[in-house]
Write a protein that holds these residues in place. Sequence first.
Motif, mmCIF file in Angstrom:
data_model
loop_
_atom_site.group_PDB
_atom_site.id
_atom_site.type_symbol
_atom_site.label_atom_id
_atom_site.label_comp_id
_atom_site.label_asym_id
_atom_site.label_seq_id
_atom_site.Cartn_x
_atom_site.Cartn_y
_atom_site.Cartn_z
ATOM 1 N N PRO A 70 40.279 -41.695 18.040
ATOM 2 C CA PRO A 70 40.071 -40.813 19.203
ATOM 3 C C PRO A 70 38.887 -39.871 19.025
ATOM 4 C CG PRO A 70 42.396 -40.932 18.643
ATOM 5 C CD PRO A 70 41.661 -41.600 17.526
ATOM 6 N N LEU A 71 38.731 -39.292 17.829
ATOM 7 C CA LEU A 71 37.611 -38.380 17.584
ATOM 8 C C LEU A 71 36.283 -39.116 17.677
ATOM 9 C CD1 LEU A 71 36.421 -35.656 16.697
ATOM 10 C CD2 LEU A 71 36.838 -36.356 14.321
ATOM 11 N N ILE A 72 36.216 -40.287 17.049
ATOM 12 C CA ILE A 72 34.974 -41.064 17.096
ATOM 13 C C ILE A 72 34.652 -41.458 18.530
ATOM 14 C CG2 ILE A 72 33.852 -43.195 16.334
ATOM 15 C CD1 ILE A 72 35.637 -43.074 13.828
ATOM 16 N N PHE A 73 35.682 -41.846 19.282
ATOM 17 C CA PHE A 73 35.466 -42.240 20.672
ATOM 18 C C PHE A 73 34.894 -41.088 21.489
ATOM 19 C CE2 PHE A 73 37.129 -42.152 25.017
ATOM 20 C CZ PHE A 73 36.504 -43.277 25.532
ATOM 21 N N VAL A 74 35.471 -39.901 21.348
ATOM 22 C CA VAL A 74 35.001 -38.749 22.120
ATOM 23 C C VAL A 74 33.540 -38.441 21.798
ATOM 24 C CG1 VAL A 74 35.259 -36.257 22.424
ATOM 25 C CG2 VAL A 74 37.277 -37.732 22.450
ATOM 26 N N MET A 75 33.191 -38.469 20.512
ATOM 27 C CA MET A 75 31.819 -38.165 20.119
ATOM 28 C C MET A 75 30.850 -39.198 20.686
ATOM 29 S SD MET A 75 32.096 -35.353 18.451
ATOM 30 C CE MET A 75 30.496 -35.217 17.647
ATOM 31 N N LEU A 76 31.200 -40.485 20.570
ATOM 32 C CA LEU A 76 30.316 -41.526 21.080
ATOM 33 C C LEU A 76 30.224 -41.491 22.600
ATOM 34 C CD1 LEU A 76 31.225 -44.625 18.848
ATOM 35 C CD2 LEU A 76 29.184 -43.191 18.720
ATOM 36 N N TRP A 77 31.386 -41.344 23.265
ATOM 37 C CA TRP A 77 31.391 -41.351 24.734
ATOM 38 C C TRP A 77 30.565 -40.202 25.288
ATOM 39 C CZ3 TRP A 77 33.356 -45.424 27.300
ATOM 40 C CH2 TRP A 77 33.493 -45.317 28.693
ATOM 41 N N SER A 78 30.597 -39.066 24.617
ATOM 42 C CA SER A 78 29.835 -37.907 25.083
ATOM 43 C C SER A 78 28.343 -38.164 25.042
ATOM 44 C CB SER A 78 30.179 -36.684 24.231
ATOM 45 O OG SER A 78 31.554 -36.379 24.305
ATOM 46 N N THR A 79 27.876 -38.945 24.065
ATOM 47 C CA THR A 79 26.440 -39.204 23.967
ATOM 48 C C THR A 79 25.946 -40.148 25.052
ATOM 49 O OG1 THR A 79 26.703 -41.088 22.442
ATOM 50 C CG2 THR A 79 26.544 -38.883 21.472
ATOM 51 N N GLY A 80 26.865 -40.820 25.758
ATOM 52 C CA GLY A 80 26.423 -41.714 26.817
ATOM 53 C C GLY A 80 25.695 -40.990 27.926
ATOM 54 N N PHE A 81 26.178 -39.803 28.288
ATOM 55 C CA PHE A 81 25.503 -39.002 29.315
ATOM 56 C C PHE A 81 24.109 -38.584 28.842
ATOM 57 C CE2 PHE A 81 30.057 -38.468 29.752
ATOM 58 C CZ PHE A 81 30.272 -38.675 31.108
ATOM 59 N N LEU A 82 23.998 -38.281 27.564
ATOM 60 C CA LEU A 82 22.716 -37.857 27.011
ATOM 61 C C LEU A 82 21.746 -39.027 26.927
ATOM 62 C CD1 LEU A 82 24.200 -35.687 24.127
ATOM 63 C CD2 LEU A 82 23.550 -34.945 26.417
ATOM 64 N N GLY A 83 22.263 -40.214 26.552
ATOM 65 C CA GLY A 83 21.404 -41.388 26.510
ATOM 66 C C GLY A 83 20.840 -41.724 27.872
ATOM 67 N N ALA A 84 21.666 -41.552 28.906
ATOM 68 C CA ALA A 84 21.182 -41.788 30.266
ATOM 69 C C ALA A 84 20.059 -40.813 30.607
ATOM 70 C CB ALA A 84 22.334 -41.644 31.250
ATOM 71 N N LYS A 85 20.257 -39.541 30.300
ATOM 72 C CA LYS A 85 19.242 -38.532 30.614
ATOM 73 C C LYS A 85 17.960 -38.776 29.804
ATOM 74 C CE LYS A 85 18.738 -33.508 31.130
ATOM 75 N NZ LYS A 85 18.674 -33.502 32.606
ATOM 76 N N PHE A 86 18.121 -39.274 28.588
ATOM 77 C CA PHE A 86 16.986 -39.507 27.703
ATOM 78 C C PHE A 86 16.135 -40.685 28.178
ATOM 79 C CE2 PHE A 86 15.268 -37.826 23.940
ATOM 80 C CZ PHE A 86 14.732 -38.847 23.161
ATOM 81 N N GLY A 87 16.790 -41.735 28.705
ATOM 82 C CA GLY A 87 16.052 -42.940 29.056
ATOM 83 C C GLY A 87 15.665 -43.080 30.512
ATOM 84 N N LEU A 88 16.335 -42.340 31.414
ATOM 85 C CA LEU A 88 16.087 -42.524 32.837
ATOM 86 C C LEU A 88 14.686 -42.122 33.316
ATOM 87 C CD1 LEU A 88 19.542 -41.642 34.408
ATOM 88 C CD2 LEU A 88 18.311 -43.813 34.561
ATOM 89 N N PRO A 89 13.959 -41.231 32.641
ATOM 90 C CA PRO A 89 12.586 -40.991 33.088
ATOM 91 C C PRO A 89 11.691 -42.225 33.010
ATOM 92 C CG PRO A 89 13.327 -39.191 31.698
ATOM 93 C CD PRO A 89 14.368 -40.260 31.604
ATOM 94 N N TYR A 90 12.114 -43.257 32.314
ATOM 95 C CA TYR A 90 11.266 -44.423 32.071
ATOM 96 C C TYR A 90 11.748 -45.684 32.789
ATOM 97 C CZ TYR A 90 10.236 -41.142 28.349
ATOM 98 O OH TYR A 90 9.927 -39.997 27.650
ATOM 99 N N ALA A 91 12.860 -45.607 33.504
ATOM 100 C CA ALA A 91 13.367 -46.771 34.234
ATOM 101 C C ALA A 91 14.321 -46.295 35.313
ATOM 102 C CB ALA A 91 14.079 -47.744 33.279
ATOM 103 N N GLU A 92 14.401 -47.056 36.388
ATOM 104 C CA GLU A 92 15.361 -46.749 37.439
ATOM 105 C C GLU A 92 16.782 -47.019 36.930
ATOM 106 O OE1 GLU A 92 13.114 -47.902 41.505
ATOM 107 O OE2 GLU A 92 12.997 -49.395 39.907
ATOM 108 N N PRO A 93 17.785 -46.343 37.499
ATOM 109 C CA PRO A 93 19.122 -46.379 36.894
ATOM 110 C C PRO A 93 19.747 -47.763 36.799
ATOM 111 C CG PRO A 93 19.169 -45.306 39.054
ATOM 112 C CD PRO A 93 17.741 -45.433 38.666
ATOM 113 N N LEU A 94 19.739 -48.523 37.899
ATOM 114 C CA LEU A 94 20.374 -49.840 37.863
ATOM 115 C C LEU A 94 19.562 -50.826 37.027
ATOM 116 C CD1 LEU A 94 21.676 -50.208 41.535
ATOM 117 C CD2 LEU A 94 22.787 -49.204 39.532
ATOM 118 N N THR A 95 18.239 -50.680 37.042
ATOM 119 C CA THR A 95 17.397 -51.514 36.181
ATOM 120 C C THR A 95 17.692 -51.242 34.715
ATOM 121 O OG1 THR A 95 15.626 -51.591 37.835
ATOM 122 C CG2 THR A 95 15.013 -52.027 35.549
ATOM 123 N N PHE A 96 17.817 -49.969 34.361
ATOM 124 C CA PHE A 96 18.160 -49.575 32.995
ATOM 125 C C PHE A 96 19.473 -50.227 32.581
ATOM 126 C CE2 PHE A 96 18.357 -45.541 30.106
ATOM 127 C CZ PHE A 96 18.538 -46.353 29.003
#
Length: 275
Positions: A19-45
């Motif tokens: 559960p702890l590992i899941f929470v930490m990893l799942w939380s970074t998903g929002f950050l990964g989206a913010k980090f990569g979206l300036p370089y690609a459209e959302p559905l394309t990404f």
Amino acid sequence: MTNRAPLPAPGDAVIRLAPLIFVMLWSTGFLGAKFGLPYAEPLTFLLIRFGCVSALLLAAALVLRSPWPRDWRSAGRIAVVGLLIHGLYLGGVFIAISVGLSAGLAALIVGLQPLATAFVAAPLLGERISSRQWLGLVLGFGGVALVVSGRFGQGQISWPGIAACLVALAGITAGTLYQKRHGGGMNLITGSLVQFVAAGLAYLPAVALFESFRVQWTGPFLFALAWLTLMLSIGAITLLHLLIRRGAASRVASLFYLTPPVTALFAWVLFDEPL
């Protein structure tokens, strides 16, 4: 001789930490989206991400000779989970962040999932939710509502982003419940492959109609793509399926209450988003 308690098996420790590992990893998903979206459209990404994940899972399935779904009906049920969790949930979150919603606020809104899951799980799956669990769920909802209401006064609300997050919330809630009811026996490798392929096929016409498929293959984009592919789409999703198998849907969903504060803290450090 004194009797000594047996040492815990390594697998037991991993299960307790899951559960702890899941929470930490799942939380970074929002950050990964913010980090990569300036370089690609959302559905394309996401389409590129689904393709990368599918290739890795196919290779693993062939090497390990993992069993495939026993019939088309089973494969169809697995595909429905993929459309809900990967298609609607991830698409909603990525679109929300691409139109200006902060990563922390997106995590807060989809953090309402435990309450939505609890309301549906009781009549649908016959799960018993204690008064203490209901109290915790309501308190969690109150915390989310307080933070979101504070953002209204600061002018930090994107209504298209809110709508996209509500679609994501519906997707992850329905996907979790459907997986608990119909997908418990799937092989994690081939089942996940079916889910990602189904989501990718659904995205193809959407990308063709609404996006240009232009991508800037920069270092930050490649890092975000690699992180989201390996750590989220394979690591976190596998943990989610394992947790759903081992626990009640409402208890697993309650873990999502922990992701908003973790996401907000990471976003404050990396992107200077206000806490």
